[in-house]
Design a protein around this motif. Structure first.
Motif, PDB file in Angstrom:
ATOM      1  N   LEU A 141       0.826  -1.208   0.000  1.00 14.98           N
ATOM      2  CA  LEU A 141       0.000   0.000   0.000  1.00 14.98           C
ATOM      3  C   LEU A 141       0.860   1.258   0.000  1.00 14.98           C
ATOM      4  O   LEU A 141       0.511   2.254  -0.636  1.00 14.98           O
ATOM      5  N   TYR A 142       1.991   1.223   0.685  1.00 11.01           N
ATOM      6  CA  TYR A 142       2.853   2.398   0.769  1.00 11.01           C
ATOM      7  C   TYR A 142       3.515   2.711  -0.581  1.00 11.01           C
ATOM      8  O   TYR A 142       3.782   3.872  -0.885  1.00 11.01           O
ATOM      9  N   PHE A 143       3.791   1.679  -1.358  1.00 12.14           N
ATOM     10  CA  PHE A 143       4.332   1.909  -2.705  1.00 12.14           C
ATOM     11  C   PHE A 143       3.306   2.638  -3.566  1.00 12.14           C
ATOM     12  O   PHE A 143       3.651   3.583  -4.284  1.00 12.14           O
ATOM     13  N   TYR A 144       2.053   2.222  -3.483  1.00  7.31           N
ATOM     14  CA  TYR A 144       1.005   2.897  -4.257  1.00  7.31           C
ATOM     15  C   TYR A 144       0.808   4.333  -3.767  1.00  7.31           C
ATOM     16  O   TYR A 144       0.597   5.255  -4.572  1.00  7.31           O
ATOM     17  N   LEU A 145       0.884   4.524  -2.461  1.00  9.26           N
ATOM     18  CA  LEU A 145       0.758   5.865  -1.906  1.00  9.26           C
ATOM     19  C   LEU A 145       1.901   6.755  -2.383  1.00  9.26           C
ATOM     20  O   LEU A 145       1.694   7.937  -2.701  1.00  9.26           O
ATOM     21  N   TYR A 146       3.099   6.177  -2.467  1.00  4.71           N
ATOM     22  CA  TYR A 146       4.254   6.944  -2.938  1.00  4.71           C
ATOM     23  C   TYR A 146       4.056   7.376  -4.397  1.00  4.71           C
ATOM     24  O   TYR A 146       4.339   8.522  -4.764  1.00  4.71           O
ATOM     25  N   LEU A 147       3.547   6.489  -5.230  1.00  4.35           N
ATOM     26  CA  LEU A 147       3.293   6.832  -6.630  1.00  4.35           C
ATOM     27  C   LEU A 147       2.246   7.938  -6.742  1.00  4.35           C
ATOM     28  O   LEU A 147       2.347   8.820  -7.599  1.00  4.35           O
ATOM     29  N   VAL A 148       1.234   7.886  -5.874  1.00  2.00           N
ATOM     30  CA  VAL A 148       0.207   8.933  -5.871  1.00  2.00           C
ATOM     31  C   VAL A 148       0.817  10.283  -5.498  1.00  2.00           C
ATOM     32  O   VAL A 148       0.509  11.317  -6.113  1.00  2.00           O
ATOM     33  N   ILE A 149       1.721  10.284  -4.512  1.00  2.00           N
ATOM     34  CA  ILE A 149       2.366  11.533  -4.085  1.00  2.00           C
ATOM     35  C   ILE A 149       3.214  12.108  -5.216  1.00  2.00           C
ATOM     36  O   ILE A 149       3.183  13.311  -5.491  1.00  2.00           O
ATOM     37  N   VAL A 150       3.972  11.237  -5.897  1.00  2.00           N
ATOM     38  CA  VAL A 150       4.794  11.696  -7.020  1.00  2.00           C
ATOM     39  C   VAL A 150       3.920  12.279  -8.118  1.00  2.00           C
ATOM     40  O   VAL A 150       4.224  13.347  -8.679  1.00  2.00           O
ATOM     41  N   SER A 151       2.827  11.605  -8.439  1.00  2.00           N
ATOM     42  CA  SER A 151       1.909  12.110  -9.470  1.00  2.00           C
ATOM     43  C   SER A 151       1.323  13.457  -9.076  1.00  2.00           C
ATOM     44  O   SER A 151       1.190  14.366  -9.911  1.00  2.00           O
ATOM     45  N   LEU A 152       0.996  13.608  -7.799  1.00  2.00           N
ATOM     46  CA  LEU A 152       0.448  14.869  -7.304  1.00  2.00           C
ATOM     47  C   LEU A 152       1.469  16.000  -7.442  1.00  2.00           C
ATOM     48  O   LEU A 152       1.122  17.117  -7.843  1.00  2.00           O
ATOM     49  N   VAL A 153       2.732  15.703  -7.149  1.00  2.00           N
ATOM     50  CA  VAL A 153       3.792  16.705  -7.287  1.00  2.00           C
ATOM     51  C   VAL A 153       3.932  17.136  -8.746  1.00  2.00           C
ATOM     52  O   VAL A 153       4.115  18.325  -9.047  1.00  2.00           O
ATOM     53  N   VAL A 154       3.846  16.170  -9.656  1.00  2.00           N
ATOM     54  CA  VAL A 154       3.936  16.490 -11.085  1.00  2.00           C
ATOM     55  C   VAL A 154       2.797  17.415 -11.500  1.00  2.00           C
ATOM     56  O   VAL A 154       3.008  18.398 -12.229  1.00  2.00           O
ATOM     57  N   PHE A 155       1.580  17.141 -11.050  1.00  2.00           N
ATOM     58  CA  PHE A 155       0.428  17.991 -11.386  1.00  2.00           C
ATOM     59  C   PHE A 155       0.577  19.392 -10.786  1.00  2.00           C
ATOM     60  O   PHE A 155       0.230  20.393 -11.425  1.00  2.00           O
ATOM     61  N   ILE A 156       1.101  19.476  -9.575  1.00  2.00           N
ATOM     62  CA  ILE A 156       1.320  20.790  -8.944  1.00  2.00           C
ATOM     63  C   ILE A 156       2.362  21.578  -9.726  1.00  2.00           C
ATOM     64  O   ILE A 156       2.197  22.782  -9.968  1.00  2.00           O
ATOM     65  N   PHE A 157       3.437  20.900 -10.134  1.00  2.00           N
ATOM     66  CA  PHE A 157       4.470  21.573 -10.930  1.00  2.00           C
ATOM     67  C   PHE A 157       3.892  22.057 -12.262  1.00  2.00           C
ATOM     68  O   PHE A 157       4.187  23.169 -12.709  1.00  2.00           O
ATOM     69  N   ARG A 158       3.084  21.212 -12.888  1.00  2.00           N
ATOM     70  CA  ARG A 158       2.467  21.598 -14.152  1.00  2.00           C
ATOM     71  C   ARG A 158       1.596  22.843 -13.976  1.00  2.00           C
ATOM     72  O   ARG A 158       1.631  23.767 -14.798  1.00  2.00           O
ATOM     73  N   TYR A 159       0.816  22.888 -12.899  1.00  2.00           N
ATOM     74  CA  TYR A 159      -0.040  24.046 -12.632  1.00  2.00           C
ATOM     75  C   TYR A 159       0.813  25.291 -12.387  1.00  2.00           C
ATOM     76  O   TYR A 159       0.517  26.375 -12.906  1.00  2.00           O
ATOM     77  N   TRP A 160       1.892  25.138 -11.599  1.00  2.00           N
ATOM     78  CA  TRP A 160       2.775  26.274 -11.330  1.00  2.00           C
ATOM     79  C   TRP A 160       3.417  26.795 -12.605  1.00  2.00           C
ATOM     80  O   TRP A 160       3.473  28.014 -12.841  1.00  2.00           O
ATOM     81  N   PHE A 161       3.884  25.885 -13.453  1.00  2.00           N
ATOM     82  CA  PHE A 161       4.549  26.292 -14.686  1.00  2.00           C
ATOM     83  C   PHE A 161       3.584  27.047 -15.596  1.00  2.00           C
ATOM     84  O   PHE A 161       3.932  28.088 -16.164  1.00  2.00           O
ATOM     85  N   LYS A 162       2.359  26.526 -15.742  1.00  2.00           N
ATOM     86  CA  LYS A 162       1.387  27.196 -16.598  1.00  2.00           C
ATOM     87  C   LYS A 162       1.004  28.560 -16.037  1.00  2.00           C
ATOM     88  O   LYS A 162       0.775  29.514 -16.786  1.00  2.00           O
ATOM     89  N   SER A 163       0.934  28.655 -14.703  1.00  2.00           N
ATOM     90  CA  SER A 163       0.574  29.932 -14.078  1.00  2.00           C
ATOM     91  C   SER A 163       1.664  30.982 -14.282  1.00  2.00           C
ATOM     92  O   SER A 163       1.374  32.162 -14.474  1.00  2.00           O
ATOM     93  N   LYS A 164       2.915  30.554 -14.235  1.00  2.00           N
ATOM     94  CA  LYS A 164       4.033  31.505 -14.314  1.00  2.00           C
ATOM     95  C   LYS A 164       4.459  31.802 -15.754  1.00  2.00           C
ATOM     96  O   LYS A 164       4.740  32.949 -16.102  1.00  2.00           O
ATOM     97  N   TYR A 165       4.519  30.776 -16.577  1.00  6.82           N
ATOM     98  CA  TYR A 165       5.063  30.946 -17.929  1.00  6.82           C
ATOM     99  C   TYR A 165       4.051  30.711 -19.045  1.00  6.82           C
ATOM    100  O   TYR A 165       4.306  31.077 -20.193  1.00  6.82           O
TER     101      TYR A 165
END
Length: 251
Positions: A141-165
């Protein structure tokens, strides 16, 4: 061939190899902006059209990042901390050196620098974190949770990049005017999420081959954006092999 010729040939090859190694180390450790535009290599020459300096550096950034992702997956599969650290250090030295050396050949430097540095940091952290989680040997379960966290970070970065640039327009060069349509060449534009290529858009006044135009783009779900119409025409002829961005406006 005599023994002297053989020894002389070995000496030449050794000297050439040492010169290349020292040149690579100097490039990685002490980069400086280059005055010479990049030239196509074997991979770029396989593309059946002339690539501009901007397209060359953009393509090499993509290939470098993809190489790191694939090599990182292989290292993670083996489970070697030493291999992961060595690969990551070499890659970030290369990325830093490449960005510094080629910064003058990007149409717009900062978005590319932020995008690839940000994604590279996320990828490096994800690989290192996965190795750590695997060493702790938690429940699946922790491996799946880790993948979810990584995916969430990618989406946050994508939102930040679109907002700034991010922007809803890009630039192109008119290649052809045919009836009520205009064929426009557009460079790779990471800020507008547009892929390089030729696009047909409706014709407007004052448009003619060679002129730079500003294009409205529309985003498509899970796909790159697409230029849909011309919103401004700049007076002054250019070609598809030159920069398509009016520098004065961008600055």
């Amino acid at each position: 061939m005599g023994i002297e010729d053989v020894l002389y040939s070995i000496g030449e090859k050794t000297e050439e190899t040492a010169r290349r190694v020292l040149g690579s180390l100097r490039f990685l450790l002490f980069p400086s902006p280059s005055d010479t535009p990049p030239t196509p290599g074997p991979i770029e020459r396989s593309i059946k059209r002339v690539l501009t300096p901007h397209e060359l550096v953009s393509l090499r950034l993509q290939l470098g990042f993809l190489t790191y992702l694939l090599a990182g997956l292989a290292v993670v599969f083996v489970g070697s901390w030493r291999g992961y650290l060595l690969l990551t250090v070499v890659y970030f030295l290369y990325l830093r050196s490449f960005l510094i050396a080629n910064r003058d050949f990007f149409i717009e430097y900062e978005p590319y620098r932020a995008f690839y540095l940000g994604l590279s940091v996320i990828a490096a952290t994800a690989y290192g974190g996965y190795l750590l989680v695997r060493e702790l040997k938690p429940k699946p379960l922790y491996f799946y949770l880790y993948l979810v966290i990584v995916s969430l970070v990618v989406f946050i970065f994508r939102y930040w990049f679109k907002s700034k640039y991010g922007r809803d327009y890009t630039y192109g060069v008119v290649e052809e005017v045919k009836n009520d349509l205009v064929r426009v060449f557009v460079h790779d534009d990471i800020a507008a999420n547009v892929k390089p290529g030729y696009y047909w858009v409706p014709k407007v006044e004052d448009v003619k081959p060679g002129r730079v135009v500003k294009l409205l783009v529309e985003n498509e779900t899970l796909r790159s954006a697409k230029p849909v119409r011309i919103i401004e025409v700049y007076i002054g002829d250019q070609s598809s092999e030159s920069e398509t961005t009016p520098k004065d406006e961008m600055e």
